[in-house]
Motif scaffolding. Structure first.
Motif, mmCIF file in Angstrom:
data_model
loop_
_atom_site.group_PDB
_atom_site.id
_atom_site.type_symbol
_atom_site.label_atom_id
_atom_site.label_comp_id
_atom_site.label_asym_id
_atom_site.label_seq_id
_atom_site.Cartn_x
_atom_site.Cartn_y
_atom_site.Cartn_z
ATOM 1 N N LEU A 18 11.203 42.283 -58.737
ATOM 2 C CA LEU A 18 10.248 43.262 -58.620
ATOM 3 C C LEU A 18 10.537 44.050 -57.163
ATOM 4 O O LEU A 18 10.361 45.157 -57.134
ATOM 5 C CB LEU A 18 8.687 42.309 -58.338
ATOM 6 N N ARG A 19 10.891 43.472 -56.168
ATOM 7 C CA ARG A 19 11.178 44.044 -54.736
ATOM 8 C C ARG A 19 12.558 45.024 -55.320
ATOM 9 O O ARG A 19 12.432 46.071 -54.660
ATOM 10 C CB ARG A 19 11.567 42.903 -53.976
ATOM 11 N N ASP A 20 13.572 44.466 -55.962
ATOM 12 C CA ASP A 20 14.510 45.349 -56.221
ATOM 13 C C ASP A 20 14.192 46.765 -56.927
ATOM 14 O O ASP A 20 14.862 47.491 -57.138
ATOM 15 C CB ASP A 20 15.564 44.631 -57.015
ATOM 16 N N GLU A 21 13.009 46.450 -58.003
ATOM 17 C CA GLU A 21 12.684 47.676 -58.624
ATOM 18 C C GLU A 21 11.760 48.604 -57.958
ATOM 19 O O GLU A 21 11.231 49.362 -58.355
ATOM 20 C CB GLU A 21 11.873 46.845 -59.742
ATOM 21 N N GLY A 22 11.507 48.120 -56.628
ATOM 22 C CA GLY A 22 10.794 49.295 -55.802
ATOM 23 C C GLY A 22 9.327 48.800 -55.613
ATOM 24 O O GLY A 22 8.484 49.445 -55.128
ATOM 25 N N CYS A 23 8.770 47.652 -56.205
ATOM 26 C CA CYS A 23 7.514 46.962 -56.035
ATOM 27 C C CYS A 23 7.484 46.384 -54.952
ATOM 28 O O CYS A 23 8.388 45.737 -54.156
ATOM 29 C CB CYS A 23 7.206 46.001 -57.122
ATOM 30 N N LYS A 24 6.306 46.131 -54.255
ATOM 31 C CA LYS A 24 6.108 45.227 -53.081
ATOM 32 C C LYS A 24 5.150 44.091 -53.216
ATOM 33 O O LYS A 24 4.191 43.693 -53.075
ATOM 34 C CB LYS A 24 5.316 46.062 -51.987
ATOM 35 N N ALA B 221 -9.236 43.125 -61.538
ATOM 36 C CA ALA B 221 -9.577 43.463 -62.876
ATOM 37 C C ALA B 221 -10.771 44.625 -62.439
ATOM 38 O O ALA B 221 -10.978 45.381 -63.156
ATOM 39 C CB ALA B 221 -10.028 42.426 -63.761
ATOM 40 N N GLY B 222 -11.711 44.006 -61.763
ATOM 41 C CA GLY B 222 -12.970 44.651 -61.237
ATOM 42 C C GLY B 222 -12.335 45.957 -60.447
ATOM 43 O O GLY B 222 -13.138 46.903 -60.467
ATOM 44 N N LYS B 223 -11.511 45.784 -59.586
ATOM 45 C CA LYS B 223 -10.966 47.063 -58.637
ATOM 46 C C LYS B 223 -10.351 48.219 -59.512
ATOM 47 O O LYS B 223 -10.888 49.243 -59.434
ATOM 48 C CB LYS B 223 -10.067 46.466 -57.696
ATOM 49 N N ASN B 224 -9.322 47.950 -60.387
ATOM 50 C CA ASN B 224 -8.845 48.981 -61.138
ATOM 51 C C ASN B 224 -8.236 48.383 -62.459
ATOM 52 O O ASN B 224 -7.694 49.539 -63.216
ATOM 53 C CB ASN B 224 -7.597 49.296 -60.254
ATOM 54 N N GLY B 225 -8.383 47.240 -63.018
ATOM 55 C CA GLY B 225 -8.040 46.646 -64.335
ATOM 56 C C GLY B 225 -6.474 46.505 -64.455
ATOM 57 O O GLY B 225 -6.185 46.275 -65.744
ATOM 58 N N LYS B 226 -5.716 46.699 -63.370
ATOM 59 C CA LYS B 226 -4.272 46.568 -63.597
ATOM 60 C C LYS B 226 -3.589 45.007 -63.159
ATOM 61 O O LYS B 226 -3.447 44.591 -62.253
ATOM 62 C CB LYS B 226 -3.564 47.399 -62.534
ATOM 63 N N VAL B 227 -4.011 44.074 -64.419
ATOM 64 C CA VAL B 227 -3.643 42.808 -64.451
ATOM 65 C C VAL B 227 -2.786 42.777 -65.555
ATOM 66 O O VAL B 227 -3.096 43.114 -66.499
ATOM 67 C CB VAL B 227 -4.662 41.858 -64.487
ATOM 68 N N ALA B 228 -1.605 42.311 -65.244
ATOM 69 C CA ALA B 228 -0.872 41.791 -66.351
ATOM 70 C C ALA B 228 -0.266 40.488 -66.101
ATOM 71 O O ALA B 228 -0.323 39.749 -65.066
ATOM 72 C CB ALA B 228 0.282 42.811 -66.489
ATOM 73 N N ILE B 229 0.310 39.827 -67.260
ATOM 74 C CA ILE B 229 0.686 38.494 -67.322
ATOM 75 C C ILE B 229 2.280 38.285 -67.599
ATOM 76 O O ILE B 229 2.747 38.946 -68.568
ATOM 77 C CB ILE B 229 -0.027 37.699 -68.402
ATOM 78 N N PHE B 230 3.010 37.365 -66.718
ATOM 79 C CA PHE B 230 4.200 37.230 -67.140
ATOM 80 C C PHE B 230 4.516 35.692 -67.243
ATOM 81 O O PHE B 230 4.193 35.185 -66.375
ATOM 82 C CB PHE B 230 5.269 37.884 -65.870
ATOM 83 N N THR B 231 4.907 35.404 -68.479
ATOM 84 C CA THR B 231 5.156 33.860 -68.598
ATOM 85 C C THR B 231 6.499 33.434 -68.399
ATOM 86 O O THR B 231 7.516 34.095 -68.802
ATOM 87 C CB THR B 231 4.718 33.586 -70.299
ATOM 88 N N ALA B 232 6.475 32.282 -67.422
ATOM 89 C CA ALA B 232 7.812 32.028 -66.728
ATOM 90 C C ALA B 232 8.483 30.423 -67.510
ATOM 91 O O ALA B 232 9.609 30.421 -67.419
ATOM 92 C CB ALA B 232 7.645 31.527 -65.415
ATOM 93 N N ALA B 233 7.554 29.988 -68.390
ATOM 94 C CA ALA B 233 8.279 28.764 -68.950
ATOM 95 C C ALA B 233 8.956 28.955 -70.122
ATOM 96 O O ALA B 233 8.795 29.956 -70.879
ATOM 97 C CB ALA B 233 7.038 28.007 -69.425
ATOM 98 N N MET C 65 10.569 32.696 -57.652
ATOM 99 C CA MET C 65 11.227 33.542 -56.787
ATOM 100 C C MET C 65 12.198 34.362 -57.301
ATOM 101 O O MET C 65 12.049 35.657 -56.867
ATOM 102 C CB MET C 65 11.945 32.549 -55.704
ATOM 103 N N ALA C 66 12.575 34.319 -58.586
ATOM 104 C CA ALA C 66 13.449 35.243 -59.052
ATOM 105 C C ALA C 66 12.563 36.525 -59.631
ATOM 106 O O ALA C 66 13.203 37.562 -59.249
ATOM 107 C CB ALA C 66 14.121 34.891 -60.253
ATOM 108 N N LEU C 67 11.573 36.282 -60.102
ATOM 109 C CA LEU C 67 10.744 37.469 -60.213
ATOM 110 C C LEU C 67 10.177 38.417 -58.867
ATOM 111 O O LEU C 67 10.184 39.432 -59.205
ATOM 112 C CB LEU C 67 9.305 37.060 -61.137
ATOM 113 N N PHE C 68 10.017 37.524 -57.903
ATOM 114 C CA PHE C 68 9.722 38.184 -56.839
ATOM 115 C C PHE C 68 10.880 39.302 -56.399
ATOM 116 O O PHE C 68 10.657 40.311 -56.025
ATOM 117 C CB PHE C 68 9.370 37.137 -55.544
#
Length: 123
Positions: A7-13, A68-80, A1-4
């Protein structure tokens, strides 16, 4: 939830499927699939929050493959906190990693190629 929230505070949806639509443990129906496809179609990117339970989801490979097929914009954030708690699927190593540096989320696209997350999403 903190990442959510970050991200929202950074202007992302950001969108969290388990919070807003799909119910964990229930078999998906056509409406679930259509809702997910509609959301992914409108998305600029997908940030996969990797944690101990994440790769158990049957939705994750489908969602990642869609973007990935649409636009390739996938990134991974590791929370552990402990990397040994992660049981990554091998396909996750194909995508750039996100890290938290100096109050910003940074996408590591390669040895000398780092970009702020907001900029990565919007370019």
């Amino acid at each position: 939830m903190a990442l959510f929230l970050f991200l929202r505070d950074e202007g992302c949806k950001p969108y969290l499927p388990q919070r807003f639509s799909r119910k964990k443990g229930q078999t998906p129906n056509i409406k679930d699939i259509q809702n997910t496809r509609d959301i992914l179609s409108a998305s600029k990117s997908l940030i996969f929050l990797d944690g101990p339970e994440a790769t158990r989801s049957q939705w994750i490979p489908w969602e990642i493959g869609y973007i990935a097929g649409k636009n390739g914009k996938v990134a991974i954030f590791t929370a552990a906190k402990n990397q040994s708690d992660i049981t990554n699927s091998e396909f996750l190593s194909l995508y750039p990693k996100i890290s938290h540096q100096n109050g910003c989320l940074i996408v590591d696209k390669g040895p000398r190629e780092k970009i702020e997350l907001y900029q990565w999403v919007n370019t």
